[in-house]
Design an enzyme around this catalytic site. Structure first.
Site, PDB file in Angstrom:
ATOM      1  N   GLU A 273       0.948  -1.562   0.070  1.00 49.52           N
ATOM      2  CA  GLU A 273      -0.106  -0.020   0.212  1.00 49.52           C
ATOM      3  C   GLU A 273       0.968   0.985  -0.075  1.00 49.52           C
ATOM      4  O   GLU A 273       0.538   2.157  -0.882  1.00 49.52           O
ATOM      5  CB  GLU A 273      -0.822   0.071   1.539  1.00 49.52           C
ATOM      6  CG  GLU A 273      -2.071  -1.421   1.436  1.00 49.52           C
ATOM      7  CD  GLU A 273      -2.718  -0.834  -0.005  1.00 49.52           C
ATOM      8  OE1 GLU A 273      -3.111   0.042   0.063  1.00 49.52           O
ATOM      9  OE2 GLU A 273      -2.640  -2.030  -0.705  1.00 49.52           O
ATOM     10  N   TRP A 276       1.818   1.739  -3.735  1.00 46.01           N
ATOM     11  CA  TRP A 276       0.933   1.834  -4.237  1.00 46.01           C
ATOM     12  C   TRP A 276       0.507   3.418  -4.498  1.00 46.01           C
ATOM     13  O   TRP A 276       0.575   4.068  -5.589  1.00 46.01           O
ATOM     14  CB  TRP A 276      -0.062   1.414  -3.809  1.00 46.01           C
ATOM     15  CG  TRP A 276      -1.540   1.960  -4.136  1.00 46.01           C
ATOM     16  CD1 TRP A 276      -3.021   2.471  -3.755  1.00 46.01           C
ATOM     17  CD2 TRP A 276      -1.822   0.928  -5.823  1.00 46.01           C
ATOM     18  NE1 TRP A 276      -3.186   2.310  -5.199  1.00 46.01           N
ATOM     19  CE2 TRP A 276      -3.583   1.892  -5.938  1.00 46.01           C
ATOM     20  CE3 TRP A 276      -1.722   0.497  -6.336  1.00 46.01           C
ATOM     21  CZ2 TRP A 276      -4.261   2.267  -7.439  1.00 46.01           C
ATOM     22  CZ3 TRP A 276      -2.626   0.115  -7.847  1.00 46.01           C
ATOM     23  CH2 TRP A 276      -3.487   0.478  -7.739  1.00 46.01           C
ATOM     24  N   TRP A 304     -19.575   9.697 -21.096  1.00 38.49           N
ATOM     25  CA  TRP A 304     -19.833  10.467 -19.252  1.00 38.49           C
ATOM     26  C   TRP A 304     -20.648  11.121 -19.797  1.00 38.49           C
ATOM     27  O   TRP A 304     -20.238  12.236 -20.370  1.00 38.49           O
ATOM     28  CB  TRP A 304     -18.955  10.192 -18.578  1.00 38.49           C
ATOM     29  CG  TRP A 304     -17.460   9.362 -18.049  1.00 38.49           C
ATOM     30  CD1 TRP A 304     -18.736   8.307 -17.169  1.00 38.49           C
ATOM     31  CD2 TRP A 304     -16.512   9.070 -17.954  1.00 38.49           C
ATOM     32  NE1 TRP A 304     -17.817   7.479 -16.906  1.00 38.49           N
ATOM     33  CE2 TRP A 304     -16.257   7.128 -17.451  1.00 38.49           C
ATOM     34  CE3 TRP A 304     -15.299   8.895 -18.586  1.00 38.49           C
ATOM     35  CZ2 TRP A 304     -15.899   6.765 -17.168  1.00 38.49           C
ATOM     36  CZ3 TRP A 304     -14.121   9.041 -18.926  1.00 38.49           C
ATOM     37  CH2 TRP A 304     -14.237   7.542 -18.018  1.00 38.49           C
ATOM     38  N   ASN A 341     -11.054   2.671   2.263  1.00 44.08           N
ATOM     39  CA  ASN A 341     -10.744   2.514   0.701  1.00 44.08           C
ATOM     40  C   ASN A 341     -11.659   1.859   0.326  1.00 44.08           C
ATOM     41  O   ASN A 341     -11.928   1.699  -0.417  1.00 44.08           O
ATOM     42  CB  ASN A 341      -9.235   2.028   0.684  1.00 44.08           C
ATOM     43  CG  ASN A 341      -8.604   1.405  -0.333  1.00 44.08           C
ATOM     44  OD1 ASN A 341      -8.362   2.865  -1.515  1.00 44.08           O
ATOM     45  ND2 ASN A 341      -8.530   0.039  -1.229  1.00 44.08           N
ATOM     46  N   TRP A 359     -15.546  10.710 -14.444  1.00 43.98           N
ATOM     47  CA  TRP A 359     -14.750   9.703 -13.098  1.00 43.98           C
ATOM     48  C   TRP A 359     -13.983  11.803 -12.439  1.00 43.98           C
ATOM     49  O   TRP A 359     -14.011  12.561 -10.972  1.00 43.98           O
ATOM     50  CB  TRP A 359     -13.488   9.405 -12.894  1.00 43.98           C
ATOM     51  CG  TRP A 359     -12.832   9.844 -14.564  1.00 43.98           C
ATOM     52  CD1 TRP A 359     -12.656  10.020 -15.940  1.00 43.98           C
ATOM     53  CD2 TRP A 359     -11.362  10.954 -14.275  1.00 43.98           C
ATOM     54  NE1 TRP A 359     -11.957  10.631 -16.272  1.00 43.98           N
ATOM     55  CE2 TRP A 359     -10.730  11.151 -15.548  1.00 43.98           C
ATOM     56  CE3 TRP A 359     -11.295  11.821 -13.391  1.00 43.98           C
ATOM     57  CZ2 TRP A 359      -9.473  11.940 -15.957  1.00 43.98           C
ATOM     58  CZ3 TRP A 359     -10.069  12.689 -13.339  1.00 43.98           C
ATOM     59  CH2 TRP A 359      -9.115  12.997 -14.756  1.00 43.98           C
ATOM     60  N   TRP A 382      -8.995   7.178  -8.627  1.00 42.14           N
ATOM     61  CA  TRP A 382     -10.602   7.398  -9.851  1.00 42.14           C
ATOM     62  C   TRP A 382     -10.776   7.071 -11.332  1.00 42.14           C
ATOM     63  O   TRP A 382     -11.329   7.149 -11.726  1.00 42.14           O
ATOM     64  CB  TRP A 382     -11.256   9.407  -9.511  1.00 42.14           C
ATOM     65  CG  TRP A 382     -12.332   9.337  -8.779  1.00 42.14           C
ATOM     66  CD1 TRP A 382     -11.167   9.994  -7.265  1.00 42.14           C
ATOM     67  CD2 TRP A 382     -13.710   9.149  -7.987  1.00 42.14           C
ATOM     68  NE1 TRP A 382     -12.530  10.275  -6.589  1.00 42.14           N
ATOM     69  CE2 TRP A 382     -13.689   9.870  -7.416  1.00 42.14           C
ATOM     70  CE3 TRP A 382     -14.194   8.614  -9.128  1.00 42.14           C
ATOM     71  CZ2 TRP A 382     -14.731   9.064  -6.336  1.00 42.14           C
ATOM     72  CZ3 TRP A 382     -15.851   8.846  -8.858  1.00 42.14           C
ATOM     73  CH2 TRP A 382     -15.593   9.444  -7.671  1.00 42.14           C
TER      74      TRP A 382
END
Length: 470
Positions: A273, A276, A304, A341, A359, A382
């Site tokens: 993590e 990440w 979108w 999360n 987004w 996102w």
């Protein structure tokens, strides 16, 4: 050696421990003047992160007072304010910790060039990340576009030990004038929400260190599975403190490795993590358009909606979509300033897939509402959820909130914590939601819980059809 003062320009690095820029300044034996500037980049922060930054700044000012130093506060253009401080103090150098998002890079590049032309010593230091973006390369010499191979590449790297805590800074003969942080009103946009969210923040490096210590001692063993259980406090929550530099990623990395070496089962997942977060900054540095445009240009044609005033968007923002897990996660954010999360993935998938909303609208809302807002992590998160970002998955991912609820909130404890209209056993957080949200929404716990604004099956099929047709 020159005894002219050094200005240490602080940004998102509000700590004394493992602080390369502050340590280097202290080692010179010259007077050190810590400075924080409320500039246009900070002024553009959303309501919650700006308020939380204000708390961090005020707290760190007290920490510096405790070691006989001061934090000088100024508001305005960064270059102009630094030049004013140089003129007022006779400073001969300016140090700071490097940033890696494009707006900060542009600002810092301009400042460094101008101050060097002024014949000042200017130095920038690492500290925000574990690995400088230009030091992590794939076999072709480029940057990683997929997380797993990047993790394998850095997993075995050794990092220097953390620097000791700075416990003293030489003071100048005279301190320059400093703004009153109250005059900045950094929490104004939070309005009544500040009192609610304020109960959940953990401000300052001591609180961050205690949070890390407790996580390593009590939670890291079960972290791999517990981090997905939405009603459990199974995560570290260190993202809040990393955001404001109240703890360094290197402190977290070494603690994680020590836990792994001692046999803690979840330690490697925790380390992943941390990487990440590094991956997000690698992408922001090498492909800065990820913060503002589809990372994959083939998604530019995806249909979108970009109407941020649509009724469906408002329902999503309010946590009143009629989809319980989505609504609970959104309400958690208003009450605590944080969102689990897994909740972030679910609400993002729902907005971009089931509601077919861009987004960028969700990204902007999180920019406004999260205490752990981070430009790189938010943008990548996102785009990962939307499908337009870096993603090795060869399919169009659509999270089903009901299936997710069955897996990760089976006993409905998380939903009961936040959905006061539905659960008679709801707790204080369900009621606090109504105290935190804008008065203009006119919401009450007496309101009836809404029916789904779109059925999950209908929303999923509409998204799949659009994906196939793009």
């Amino acid at each position: 050696m020159s005894k002219t003062p050094i200005l240490v320009w602080l940004r998102r690095d509000l700590r004394l421990a493992d602080h390369p820029a502050l340590t280097a300044a202290a080692k010179t034996g010259r007077p050190v003047i810590p400075v924080f500037i409320y500039d246009d980049l900070l002024d553009a922060y959303g309501a919650c992160p700006k308020w939380r930054m204000g708390l961090a700044v005020e707290h760190f000012a007290g920490v510096l007072d405790g070691i006989g130093s001061k934090l000088i506060l100024r508001r305005g253009n960064a270059l102009e304010e630094l030049r004013k401080l140089v003129a007022e103090t006779g400073a001969g150098a300016v140090y700071w910790s490097r940033s890696y998002d494009p707006d900060a890079i542009a600002r810092d590049t301009e400042v460094k060039a101008a101050l060097k032309e002024d014949d000042l010593e200017v130095e920038s230091f690492a500290g925000l990340l574990l690995f400088e973006p230009w030091t992590v390369e794939n076999k072709s010499g480029g940057f990683f576009k997929v997380f797993s191979p990047m993790w394998k590449s850095v997993r075995g790297r050794s990092l220097d030990a953390c620097l000791p805590t700075v416990d003293a800074l030489d003071a100048p003969e005279d301190w320059p004038a400093s703004d009153d942080p109250a005059s900045w009103q950094m929490g104004a946009a939070m309005d009544r929400g500040a009192a609610v969210v304020g109960q959940f923040v953990k401000v300052g490096e001591q609180a961050a260190a205690e949070r890390l210590e407790a996580f390593i001692a009590e939670k890291i063993g079960a972290y791999e599975k517990a981090r997905d259980m939405m009603a459990m406090e199974g995560t570290s929550c260190l993202s809040e403190n990393l955001t404001y530099g109240e703890i360094s990623p290197r402190q977290c990395w070494h603690a994680g490795w020590a836990a792994l070496d001692s046999g803690a089962a979840g330690a490697e997942t925790f380390l992943k993590e941390l990487v990440w977060r590094e991956f997000a900054y690698q992408l922001a540095f090498h492909t800065p358009h990820i913060l503002t445009e589809n990372w994959r240009p083939e998604w530019d044609s995806f249909p979108w909606s970009d109407d941020d005033s649509a009724a469906n968007v408002l329902a999503w923002q309010q946590g009143r979509t009629g989809i319980q897990l989505v609504d609970a996660a959104m309400r958690e954010m208003y009450v605590t300033g944080y969102m689990h999360n897994r909740g972030r993935m679910i609400v993002a998938s729902y907005l971009t897939k089931h509601l077919m909303t861009h987004w960028k609208i969700g990204q902007a809302w999180f920019d406004e509402c999260l205490i752990d807002w981070d430009p790189a992590s938010n943008a990548m998160g996102w785009q990962w959820a939307a499908g337009s970002g870096p993603d090795a998955a060869p399919y169009f991912r659509v999270f089903n909130p009901d299936t997710q609820a069955e897996k990760f909130d089976k006993d409905r404890a998380y939903r009961a914590r936040y959905l006061g209209e539905l659960f008679s056993n709801h707790g204080a957080r369900a009621e606090a939601y109504y105290e935190a949200v804008p008065r203009s929404w006119g919401l009450s716990i007496e309101d009836q819980y809404p029916r789904p604004i779109v059925s999950l099956a209908e929303g999923r099929q509409r998204a799949l059809d659009a994906y196939k047709a793009r």
